[in-house]
Design a protein around this motif. Structure first.
Motif, PDB file in Angstrom:
ATOM      1  N   ASP A  81       0.882  -1.207   0.066  1.00  0.00           N
ATOM      2  CA  ASP A  81      -0.017   0.191   0.043  1.00  0.00           C
ATOM      3  C   ASP A  81       0.967   0.813   0.052  1.00  0.00           C
ATOM      4  O   ASP A  81       0.651   2.184  -0.246  1.00  0.00           O
ATOM      5  CB  ASP A  81      -1.605   0.084   1.293  1.00  0.00           C
ATOM      6  CG  ASP A  81      -1.484  -0.717   1.011  1.00  0.00           C
ATOM      7  OD1 ASP A  81      -1.953  -1.747   0.146  1.00  0.00           O
ATOM      8  OD2 ASP A  81      -2.992  -1.126   1.787  1.00  0.00           O
ATOM      9  N   LYS A  82       2.179   0.910   0.178  1.00  0.00           N
ATOM     10  CA  LYS A  82       2.727   2.183  -0.381  1.00  0.00           C
ATOM     11  C   LYS A  82       3.571   2.650  -1.497  1.00  0.00           C
ATOM     12  O   LYS A  82       4.773   2.630  -1.538  1.00  0.00           O
ATOM     13  CB  LYS A  82       3.905   2.156   1.225  1.00  0.00           C
ATOM     14  CG  LYS A  82       2.695   2.038   2.657  1.00  0.00           C
ATOM     15  CD  LYS A  82       4.666   2.614   3.633  1.00  0.00           C
ATOM     16  CE  LYS A  82       3.719   2.213   4.585  1.00  0.00           C
ATOM     17  NZ  LYS A  82       5.050   3.174   6.009  1.00  0.00           N
ATOM     18  N   GLU A  83       3.333   1.538  -2.309  1.00  0.00           N
ATOM     19  CA  GLU A  83       3.836   1.945  -3.598  1.00  0.00           C
ATOM     20  C   GLU A  83       2.978   2.236  -4.656  1.00  0.00           C
ATOM     21  O   GLU A  83       1.661   2.340  -4.176  1.00  0.00           O
ATOM     22  CB  GLU A  83       4.286   0.498  -3.449  1.00  0.00           C
ATOM     23  CG  GLU A  83       5.939   0.069  -3.245  1.00  0.00           C
ATOM     24  CD  GLU A  83       6.117  -1.062  -3.351  1.00  0.00           C
ATOM     25  OE1 GLU A  83       7.118  -2.151  -3.043  1.00  0.00           O
ATOM     26  OE2 GLU A  83       4.795  -2.243  -4.223  1.00  0.00           O
ATOM     27  N   CYS A  84       3.409   2.842  -5.937  1.00  0.00           N
ATOM     28  CA  CYS A  84       2.078   3.019  -6.682  1.00  0.00           C
ATOM     29  C   CYS A  84       2.740   3.041  -8.067  1.00  0.00           C
ATOM     30  O   CYS A  84       4.274   3.216  -8.152  1.00  0.00           O
ATOM     31  CB  CYS A  84       2.151   4.822  -6.330  1.00  0.00           C
ATOM     32  SG  CYS A  84       3.746   5.637  -7.222  1.00  0.00           S
ATOM     33  N   VAL A  85       2.172   3.658  -9.585  1.00  0.00           N
ATOM     34  CA  VAL A  85       2.207   3.457 -10.304  1.00  0.00           C
ATOM     35  C   VAL A  85       2.632   4.935 -11.054  1.00  0.00           C
ATOM     36  O   VAL A  85       1.528   5.810 -10.288  1.00  0.00           O
ATOM     37  CB  VAL A  85       2.198   2.436 -11.476  1.00  0.00           C
ATOM     38  CG1 VAL A  85       2.551   1.032 -11.434  1.00  0.00           C
ATOM     39  CG2 VAL A  85       0.470   2.249 -11.705  1.00  0.00           C
ATOM     40  N   ALA A  86       3.431   5.589 -11.772  1.00  0.00           N
ATOM     41  CA  ALA A  86       3.158   6.988 -11.748  1.00  0.00           C
ATOM     42  C   ALA A  86       2.920   7.548 -13.441  1.00  0.00           C
ATOM     43  O   ALA A  86       3.515   6.751 -14.350  1.00  0.00           O
ATOM     44  CB  ALA A  86       3.597   7.875 -10.644  1.00  0.00           C
ATOM     45  N   ASP A  87       2.685   8.420 -13.372  1.00  0.00           N
ATOM     46  CA  ASP A  87       2.509   9.163 -15.216  1.00  0.00           C
ATOM     47  C   ASP A  87       4.169   9.142 -15.194  1.00  0.00           C
ATOM     48  O   ASP A  87       5.288   9.427 -14.789  1.00  0.00           O
ATOM     49  CB  ASP A  87       1.917  10.530 -14.830  1.00  0.00           C
ATOM     50  CG  ASP A  87       1.702  11.227 -16.411  1.00  0.00           C
ATOM     51  OD1 ASP A  87       2.319  10.537 -17.438  1.00  0.00           O
ATOM     52  OD2 ASP A  87       1.750  12.126 -16.051  1.00  0.00           O
ATOM     53  N   ILE A  88       4.754   8.249 -16.936  1.00  0.00           N
ATOM     54  CA  ILE A  88       6.096   7.949 -16.678  1.00  0.00           C
ATOM     55  C   ILE A  88       6.394   9.744 -17.615  1.00  0.00           C
ATOM     56  O   ILE A  88       7.547  10.201 -18.017  1.00  0.00           O
ATOM     57  CB  ILE A  88       5.703   7.613 -18.750  1.00  0.00           C
ATOM     58  CG1 ILE A  88       7.242   7.425 -19.107  1.00  0.00           C
ATOM     59  CG2 ILE A  88       5.071   8.076 -19.792  1.00  0.00           C
ATOM     60  CD1 ILE A  88       7.513   6.098 -19.699  1.00  0.00           C
ATOM     61  N   THR A 131       0.438   8.546   2.456  1.00  0.00           N
ATOM     62  CA  THR A 131       0.620   9.394   2.283  1.00  0.00           C
ATOM     63  C   THR A 131       1.307  10.024   1.494  1.00  0.00           C
ATOM     64  O   THR A 131       2.192  10.949   0.406  1.00  0.00           O
ATOM     65  CB  THR A 131       0.153  11.755   3.091  1.00  0.00           C
ATOM     66  OG1 THR A 131       1.138  10.989   4.393  1.00  0.00           O
ATOM     67  CG2 THR A 131      -1.360  11.058   3.634  1.00  0.00           C
ATOM     68  N   VAL A 132       2.966   8.711   1.469  1.00  0.00           N
ATOM     69  CA  VAL A 132       4.013   8.810   1.179  1.00  0.00           C
ATOM     70  C   VAL A 132       4.015   7.379   0.208  1.00  0.00           C
ATOM     71  O   VAL A 132       4.055   6.404   0.438  1.00  0.00           O
ATOM     72  CB  VAL A 132       5.043   8.906   2.019  1.00  0.00           C
ATOM     73  CG1 VAL A 132       6.515   8.067   1.845  1.00  0.00           C
ATOM     74  CG2 VAL A 132       4.746   9.750   3.178  1.00  0.00           C
ATOM     75  N   PHE A 133       4.368   7.838  -1.326  1.00  0.00           N
ATOM     76  CA  PHE A 133       4.335   6.479  -1.991  1.00  0.00           C
ATOM     77  C   PHE A 133       5.306   6.164  -3.070  1.00  0.00           C
ATOM     78  O   PHE A 133       6.154   7.223  -3.484  1.00  0.00           O
ATOM     79  CB  PHE A 133       3.129   6.343  -3.376  1.00  0.00           C
ATOM     80  CG  PHE A 133       1.843   6.453  -2.580  1.00  0.00           C
ATOM     81  CD1 PHE A 133       1.200   5.504  -2.124  1.00  0.00           C
ATOM     82  CD2 PHE A 133       0.884   7.686  -2.076  1.00  0.00           C
ATOM     83  CE1 PHE A 133       0.400   5.592  -1.337  1.00  0.00           C
ATOM     84  CE2 PHE A 133      -0.165   7.797  -1.138  1.00  0.00           C
ATOM     85  CZ  PHE A 133      -0.859   6.708  -1.088  1.00  0.00           C
ATOM     86  N   THR A 134       6.300   5.193  -2.993  1.00  0.00           N
ATOM     87  CA  THR A 134       7.207   4.918  -3.753  1.00  0.00           C
ATOM     88  C   THR A 134       6.948   4.745  -5.151  1.00  0.00           C
ATOM     89  O   THR A 134       5.850   3.780  -5.619  1.00  0.00           O
ATOM     90  CB  THR A 134       8.432   4.270  -3.071  1.00  0.00           C
ATOM     91  OG1 THR A 134       8.720   4.294  -1.511  1.00  0.00           O
ATOM     92  CG2 THR A 134       9.572   3.971  -4.073  1.00  0.00           C
ATOM     93  N   VAL A 135       7.598   5.155  -6.310  1.00  0.00           N
ATOM     94  CA  VAL A 135       7.327   4.502  -7.441  1.00  0.00           C
ATOM     95  C   VAL A 135       7.823   3.635  -7.747  1.00  0.00           C
ATOM     96  O   VAL A 135       9.010   3.661  -8.192  1.00  0.00           O
ATOM     97  CB  VAL A 135       6.670   6.038  -8.417  1.00  0.00           C
ATOM     98  CG1 VAL A 135       7.149   5.709 -10.146  1.00  0.00           C
ATOM     99  CG2 VAL A 135       6.475   7.257  -8.301  1.00  0.00           C
ATOM    100  N   VAL A 136       7.103   2.515  -8.768  1.00  0.00           N
ATOM    101  CA  VAL A 136       7.984   0.918  -8.403  1.00  0.00           C
ATOM    102  C   VAL A 136       7.075   0.982 -10.167  1.00  0.00           C
ATOM    103  O   VAL A 136       7.913  -0.250 -10.732  1.00  0.00           O
ATOM    104  CB  VAL A 136       6.996  -0.069  -7.740  1.00  0.00           C
ATOM    105  CG1 VAL A 136       7.425  -0.128  -6.504  1.00  0.00           C
ATOM    106  CG2 VAL A 136       5.832   0.011  -8.061  1.00  0.00           C
TER     107      VAL A 136
END
Length: 817
Positions: free
Chosen positions: A120-127, A149-154
């Protein structure tokens, strides 16, 4: 032997053979390539949508959505999949990003790099904005709607929900959505769903943007519209009953809890792809423009190609009369002789068509696709439409066969002895200009010869003028498209709309008062005008157009921000209590004028009739202007307003942030942003226009080379005789080119004039339902068209000069007895 002779003929006249090949390749190849561009783009994007299960509808509510809503939507006819989900707009530093819940069955993302989140602390994000390993820290939300509220882009992704670099608007921050991320659904801590995604049944094999897809979409939209009031009422009573239960359970606290009479009734909003996907409709309009250009512009090119190829073959057969006579006298059948010419022309034109199909069918779609730089699109997939190629081949074969058979048969009707003699030159004759003595006697010998030759060889004259005029008209039309579309937005927001800022309110209001008034005063927003702007569908017979109904609160202030001028008289228009004012596109498409009645349908399918008092000039979107008194009579309810227009000219980012921090404002739009978006769209169109101009210029070169070659071959003996008589190379060149230059000049002037109605025809064909393009061509466009043709003509003069130098004077001894 005949076919060996044909192969030798191809080798000896390779320039003429290749001119046929190239002119067909360019003309028909350009037509086929441009025709396939929009289908290739739509097909590529459609595959992307389907691969990522893009939703067909998105439903949101002012009070959230419940499982009961999901169940009700699932029961509707034509619905395949219903997915409740969450999204939230939050601040990352000073920028707004949208946080989506990851769904496996709808709106899935295309993973470009990395992997999908496992925690739940990971995300996929806009390239576009992020890279793997980035830390995204969201501002702490007071309602604790997110667990983290803090996420790591994986992983970095592209999403089918965002196909435009302008991601759209938001109700927080500066009002502009800057990016997006997707996180696990468990991260959301919200009681109600924020949205429900709906996909339609039976669309798996139906292309997006097609009429069939629109029909299915409209059917489901109608079902959702019918369901909307029922579910709004059901949600309201749920909230009402829940409040009553709390009151009954806490009688001792009755004086402190809530006043249930102030409970807001939930309101559904139904969005299709046009509304819910950034850039979806813009892409549709862009491909529609390409389709319209492909349907009109290349046809003119094809007419020139047909004319040039037909003329080339007929002149070639005429030049080879002696060979025809020889073959006939040797006993060869007419059909055998004709077949050799068919082999010559069909091998050139058929190969040219096939080459053009595959060369331009790859080049043009990719060039056009590269101009769509404002969109975030998948890789283009080229699908060669063999059916289109076969249809064009049938046309080419039928045309070339007809011309060749007709020309050969006409020549072969004569006796071999006559065919074996060259065609005697036409007799000289007095021309009309000779009868005008005061002009004729002042002409030099060379000028008099030029005038006589022009009237003596009428077919050659007509071909040069028509060929040059056609190519010039193509250039004028290409430049004219740019002139007609560039500047439309600037004109709309300088002459029609005079405001700089459009503020959208969260709730309708009867006037500017209370906190909203204080806020506007604090931000130095002067002379705010309240308006109501609502979307309607305008109808007349079998035509319908999307339009906006605009109602001003203060008509005197309205004139400051809206300049309504009659389309016919240019006079200022006033909105009266009995009728409405409509914009010119509505009037044109629906065939409605002053004194007629226009019918409009609202989102709930209620139909209203409005009398038209006048038609006003307008260039972008469609509008119906109505005053508040008539609005109350027609719609039978008190007017309330949902927007404010103003000429605020201070720091717009600061204004947007401050306004959106207030609960009463949901969006702020600035004129500069609209103009920038329009300019980005025009960049793509300008690149397409450049492509059209390049193709037209290539055609000019081929046409003039073709005509020059024919002219030289027809006049070889004449030129040789001039050399025998003592003419120098430069004098001979001037003798020939003076005539060509004059005819080219006449062709250019004719083409410039012909380009005006051709441009009008093209603009009428490509004009979309929400815009009015300019009908004028700038002077510089005529200048550029003239200069391009003249440059090509000068190049052909240089080619002619070297060809003349190679002509042997012995040719003059072969003249007709």
């Amino acid at each position: 032997m005949l076919f060996k002779n044909t192969l030798i003929k191809i080798k000896k006249s390779f320039g003429k053979y290749m001119s046929l090949f190239i002119i067909v390749m360019v003309g028909f190849g350009f037509f086929l390539g441009l025709k396939e561009t929009s289908p290739d783009i739509i097909n590529s994007v459609d595959k992307y949508y389907k691969a990522n299960n893009l939703m067909d509808f998105k439903i949101v509510s002012t009070m959230g959505l419940r499982d009961e809503d999901v169940k009700a939507i699932k029961s509707l006819k034509g619905v395949q999949n219903v997915v409740p989900s969450y999204s939230l707009d939050v601040l990352e530093k000073d920028k707004v990003i949208r946080v989506h819940a990851i769904e496996n069955s709808v709106n899935t993302s295309k993973l470009i790099n990395g992997r999908i989140p496992k925690t739940d602390k990971e995300c996929v994000a806009d390239i576009k904005k992020y890279k793997i390993g980035d830390k995204i820290t969201l501002d702490n939300n007071s309602d604790n709607k997110l667990k983290n509220t803090v996420f790591t882009v994986v992983g970095t992704i592209k999403s089918p929900l965002y196909i435009d670099f302008d991601y759209g608007n938001t109700t927080i921050g500066d009002g502009k959505l800057s990016s997006f991320i997707f996180i696990n659904k468990d991260n959301f801590n919200i009681d109600a769903y924020t949205e429900i995604y709906v996909t339609a049944a039976g669309t798996k094999n139906i292309p997006s943007y097609s009429q069939k897809y629109d029909d299915i979409s409209e059917q489901i939209n109608n079902e959702l519209v019918k369901l909307k009031p029922e579910m709004e009422n059901a949600a309201y009573y749920d909230i009402y009953n829940s409040a009553m239960d709390k009151i009954n359970d806490n009688q001792n606290k009755l004086n402190t809890k809530m006043n249930i009479s102030t409970i807001e009734k939930p309101k559904w909003y139904i969005y299709n792809r046009n509304d819910a996907v950034s850039g979806y409709n813009d892409l549709k309009n862009a491909t529609n423009t390409i389709t319209s250009v492909a349907a009109v512009f290349p046809l003119f090119i094809i007419l020139i190609v047909i004319l040039m190829t037909s003329n080339t073959m007929s002149r070639m057969i005429m030049e080879e009369r002696e060979e025809l006579g020889t073959l006939t006298s040797l006993g060869f059948k007419n059909s055998s002789i004709i077949s050799t010419y068919l082999f010559y022309v069909l091998s050139s034109t058929v190969l040219g068509t096939i080459a053009g199909f595959f060369i331009f069918g790859n080049i043009i779609p990719n060039i056009v696709y590269s101009t769509f730089s404002k969109f975030i699109l998948p890789q283009l997939t080229i699908q060669h439409d063999i059916t289109s190629l076969l249809m064009v081949l049938i046309v080419v074969i039928a045309l070339m066969t007809s011309v060749t058979v007709f020309s050969c048969s006409k020549a072969l009707k004569q006796k071999p002895a006559i065919l074996m003699r060259p065609v005697p030159p036409q007799n000289g004759q007095r021309i009309l200009l000779e009868k005008i003595g005061f002009i004729w006697k002042h002409l030099s010998f060379n000028s008099k010869t030029t005038m006589r030759n022009i009237f003596r060889y009428k077919q050659r004259v007509i071909m040069i003028i028509v060929g040059v005029a056609g190519c010039t008209a193509l250039l004028v039309g290409g430049f004219g498209i740019r002139d007609s579309i560039n500047g439309v937005a600037e004109k709309q927001y300088s002459e029609i709309f005079k405001y700089n800022t459009l503020i959208t309110l969260k709730n309708d209001t009867a006037n500017v008062s209370g906190n909203l008034k204080d806020l506007l005063v604090k931000e130095r927003v002067k002379n705010p005008l309240l308006i109501k702007q609502a979307a309607f569908k305008a109808k007349s017979n079998d035509q319908s157009l999307d339009t906006y109904l605009v109602v001003p609160e203060d008509e005197s202030l309205f004139k400051k921000y809206y300049n309504l001028r009659s389309q016919l008289t240019e006079n200022n228009i006033k909105i009266n209590d009995n009728s409405v004012v409509i914009t010119q596109k509505l009037a044109g498409v629906l065939k409605i004028g002053k004194g007629d009645t226009i019918k409009v349908k609202d989102a709930d399918n209620n139909l209203y009739s409005l009398k038209v008092s006048d038609v006003t000039k307008n260039y972008m979107q469609n509008y119906i202007y109505i005053n508040k008194n008539l609005y109350g009579k027609v719609f039978r309810k008190d007017i309330s307003y949902n927007m404010i227009v103003t000429n605020y000219n201070q720091n717009k980012n600061t204004l947007a942030k401050h306004l959106l921090d207030d609960d009463s404002v949901v969006n702020v739009t600035f004129k500069d942003d609209i103009l920038k978006k329009a300019a980005d769209g025009n960049k793509s169109l300008n690149n397409v226009v450049i492509l059209l101009v390049v193709i037209a210029s290539m055609l000019v070169i081929i046409v003039l080379y073709n005509l020059t070659s024919i002219n030289m071959s027809e006049r070889k003996r004449e030129i040789a005789t001039l050399k025998v008589l003592g003419f120098h190379n430069n004098e001979t060149n001037q003798y020939i080119y003076r005539e060509t230059f004059l005819l080219t000049l006449i062709g250019i002037v004719s083409g410039l004039l012909l380009g005006i109605p051709f441009h009008q025809f093209v603009i009428n064909a490509i004009e979309i339902s929400t815009e009015v393009f300019f009908k004028n061509i700038h002077t510089i466009s005529f200048v550029w068209s003239f200069l391009i043709i003249m440059l090509v003509s000068i190049i052909m003069q240089i080619v002619t000069h070297f060809k003349i130098r190679k002509i042997d004077m012995i040719e003059s001894l072969k003249s007709v007895e």
